[in-house]
Scaffold this motif. Structure first.
Motif: not given
Length: 146
Positions: A40-41, A47, A57
């Motif tokens: 997700y990072s 997000c 993340e």
């Protein structure tokens, strides 16, 4: 309905915060090859906190695994650590009794055997289990034509 339009059906699994652990388990247990993994990072967009709670993340946004000739896609959502897979079973087919036994033992490590691996009328070896993530598996040896 036009059957020529259907290209490929692939399972896409949500490991609910345990995806990286699952990827490593399947890599070791059944030789899954990580084709791609995005966190997700790494996303160019922020997000959604309702999908990925803050602090998660580094969880997996998307991964693609190659297992034999098949592809399994997976990710983390919600990150509660309680994935649920009711009504779905992944069937893992091999052409060797030794390989079926090895795969069955590896997948059942930390899981639960529902039917021991044994000879049936349709396979030299067939068994069913749920792995440590609750994913249901059937392991079988492909029947050779007589």
């Amino acid at each position: 309905s036009n059957p020529e339009r259907l290209r490929l059906l692939q399972p896409y699994m949500n490991f609910d915060g345990r995806c990286e652990e699952a990827v490593e388990f399947y890599r070791q247990a059944i030789g899954a090859e990580v084709v791609m993994l995005m966190r997700y990072s790494d996303s160019p967009e922020p997000c959604d906190p309702q999908i990925i709670p803050p602090g998660n993340e580094n969880k997996v946004m998307h991964t693609t695994l190659k297992i034999g000739d098949s592809v399994l896609m997976a990710s983390d959502c919600n990150c509660s650590g309680k994935p649920s897979y009711q009504g779905i079973t992944l069937a893992l087919t091999t052409n060797s009794v030794d390989e079926a036994e090895r795969l069955f033992v590896a997948l059942s490590d930390g899981g639960q055997i529902h039917m021991p691996l044994e000879k049936t009328f349709f396979s030299e070896k067939f068994g069913m289990l749920a792995d440590r993530f609750g994913v249901s598996w059937m392991v079988l040896v492909e029947q050779k034509p007589s």
